[in-house]
Design an enzyme around this catalytic site. Structure first.
Site, PDB file in Angstrom:
ATOM      1  N   ARG A  19       0.823  -1.212   0.000  1.00 34.09           N
ATOM      2  CA  ARG A  19       0.000   0.000   0.000  1.00 34.09           C
ATOM      3  C   ARG A  19       0.857   1.262   0.000  1.00 34.09           C
ATOM      4  NH1 ARG A  19      -3.311  -3.651   2.798  1.00 34.09           N
ATOM      5  NH2 ARG A  19      -5.270  -3.875   1.687  1.00 34.09           N
ATOM      6  N   SER A  20       2.179   1.104   0.003  1.00 31.54           N
ATOM      7  CA  SER A  20       3.059   2.284   0.045  1.00 31.54           C
ATOM      8  C   SER A  20       2.816   3.241  -1.130  1.00 31.54           C
ATOM      9  CB  SER A  20       4.526   1.841   0.071  1.00 31.54           C
ATOM     10  OG  SER A  20       4.794   1.187   1.289  1.00 31.54           O
ATOM     11  N   THR A  65      10.758  -4.183   1.374  1.00 30.63           N
ATOM     12  CA  THR A  65       9.933  -5.117   2.127  1.00 30.63           C
ATOM     13  C   THR A  65      10.416  -6.546   1.895  1.00 30.63           C
ATOM     14  OG1 THR A  65       7.653  -5.698   2.680  1.00 30.63           O
ATOM     15  CG2 THR A  65       8.090  -5.238   0.363  1.00 30.63           C
ATOM     16  N   LYS A  69      14.783  -7.148   3.484  1.00 31.20           N
ATOM     17  CA  LYS A  69      15.160  -6.186   4.534  1.00 31.20           C
ATOM     18  C   LYS A  69      16.546  -6.463   5.123  1.00 31.20           C
ATOM     19  CE  LYS A  69      10.565  -4.831   6.114  1.00 31.20           C
ATOM     20  NZ  LYS A  69       9.749  -4.607   7.305  1.00 31.20           N
ATOM     21  N   ASN A  90      14.333  -0.751   6.044  1.00 30.03           N
ATOM     22  CA  ASN A  90      13.114  -0.635   5.234  1.00 30.03           C
ATOM     23  C   ASN A  90      13.050   0.664   4.433  1.00 30.03           C
ATOM     24  OD1 ASN A  90      12.393   1.314   7.102  1.00 30.03           O
ATOM     25  ND2 ASN A  90      10.372   0.460   7.529  1.00 30.03           N
ATOM     26  N   ALA A 132       7.823 -12.319  18.515  1.00 31.45           N
ATOM     27  CA  ALA A 132       9.273 -12.086  18.522  1.00 31.45           C
ATOM     28  C   ALA A 132       9.813 -12.155  17.089  1.00 31.45           C
ATOM     29  CB  ALA A 132       9.964 -13.123  19.414  1.00 31.45           C
ATOM     30  N   GLY A 134      10.267 -10.041  13.146  1.00 28.58           N
ATOM     31  CA  GLY A 134      10.984  -8.832  12.730  1.00 28.58           C
ATOM     32  C   GLY A 134      10.359  -7.578  13.300  1.00 28.58           C
ATOM     33  N   TYR A 222      -3.183  -4.614  10.883  1.00 29.78           N
ATOM     34  CA  TYR A 222      -4.127  -3.565  10.461  1.00 29.78           C
ATOM     35  C   TYR A 222      -5.159  -4.049   9.435  1.00 29.78           C
ATOM     36  CZ  TYR A 222      -0.839  -3.087   6.609  1.00 29.78           C
ATOM     37  OH  TYR A 222      -0.008  -3.345   5.539  1.00 29.78           O
TER      38      TYR A 222
END
Ligand code: NAP
Length: 283
Positions: A19-20, A65, A69, A90, A132, A134, A222
């Site tokens: 969605r960037s 992404t 990374k 990132n 736990a 990234g 989200y």
């Protein structure tokens, strides 16, 4: 002299879900900047060649992404202290002729937390992080850097929690899922950073009975926007922090580096991304 419009993008594989472009496209339009921000599929063996395009000035920089990374961390010329602790990048940009890499997830989480919970202070707080992976590593680092007294990292695979905790002796502790009975009554902030509760993933089944009344509850998942964890917490009267804000805030530093303007996370931007999330779920 021809002045070319700055170009940036997000790279990874797969990349179609990102969605960037929607976020940066919104800010480009809002600020009347004639730049561009695209998605580019880059596989691990193509990363070095792609980064040369930034070094040569064809692009101002990029977001990174999965699965790039950690590889990007190895490939850049310069990083900051926090990024060296996380060993993950990132956001990439040029500065002083060097290819620089940073990680903005932790900062995005903190900015969202502070915007959502006015008057929030991390200092002397006990924080409980579920997960736990990234993302958890970035949160633990940001919260301890911001003065947390104690961070309990609760994970199904205890060794992964122990690996993070080992980097923050005296502050972070690895805990099993069953220790939540003891942790909920003393937690000031409970954060889900597992993928549980995300659409398409198993649910996060965590009864919040026993959670201290003043505790804040955050989820970095989200999709859906309001997870079952947040719904349950809101019904019990806790302040809740949604994951979408972290996604929006983590994008701010990259935009500023590439396009020279510090953008804002507004309700209008939030609504745009929510419409995309609900549109894709319906489609
Ligand atoms: P990751 O590295 O793959 O870590 C996944 C975590 O979830 C691990 O702790 C894993 O535990 C746990 N988990 C997965 N399935 C589980 C299960 N069935 N039972 C118990 N624990 C389980 O992923 P990540 O990159 O940290 O991302 C985690 C989530 O955060 C994703 O949903 C991602 O979309 C979201 N995220 C959101 C933002 C944002 O901006 N809001 C940013 C980054 C990530 P084990 O170690 O035991 O496998």
């Amino acid at each position: 002299m021809t002045v070319t419009a700055p170009k940036a993008c997000v790279i990874g594989s797969p990349i179609s879900h990102s969605r960037s472009p929607l976020i940066h496209g919104y800010w480009l339009k809002k600020h009347g900047i004639s730049g561009s921000y695209d998605r580019i599929e880059v596989k691990p063996d193509q990363l070095a060649g792609f980064l040369d395009r930034i070094r040569q000035g064809e692009l101002a920089g990029c977001n990174v992404t999965i699965p790039l990374k950690e590889l990007a961390f190895e490939a850049v010329d310069r990083t900051d202290d926090q990024t060296r602790r996380l060993k993950s990048v990132n956001t990439i940009f040029m500065e002083g002729g060097k290819l620089c890499g940073t990680s903005t997830d932790g900062m995005g989480f903190m900015a969202n937390l502070c915007q959502t919970v006015p008057g929030w202070h991390t200092a002397s707080k006990h924080l409980v992080i579920l997960g736990a992976g990234g993302a958890a590593r970035g949160l633990v680092d940001a919260l301890i850097t911001d003065g947390a007294d104690r961070v309990s990292i609760v994970n199904r695979t205890l060794e992964r929690a122990e690996a993070i905790a080992a980097d923050y002796p005296g502050k972070a502790t690895a805990r099993t899922w069953s220790s939540l009975n003891d942790l909920l009554p003393v937690a000031d902030l409970l954060v889900n950073s597992t993928s549980l509760g995300m659409t398409g993933q198993p649910p996060l089944e965590l009864p919040l009975d026993g959670l201290k009344r003043e505790a804040v509850v955050a989820d970095i998942v989200y999709v859906p926007l309001q997870t079952d964890l947040l719904r349950q917490a809101a019904e019990r009267g806790h302040q809740v922090v949604e994951g979408l804000g972290m996604l929006l805030h983590q994008a701010v530093p990259g935009f500023e580096k590439w396009f020279g303007t510090r953008p804002e996370v507004t309700d209008e931007l939030r609504d745009l991304i929510i419409a995309d999330i609900t549109g894709r779920q319906a489609g």
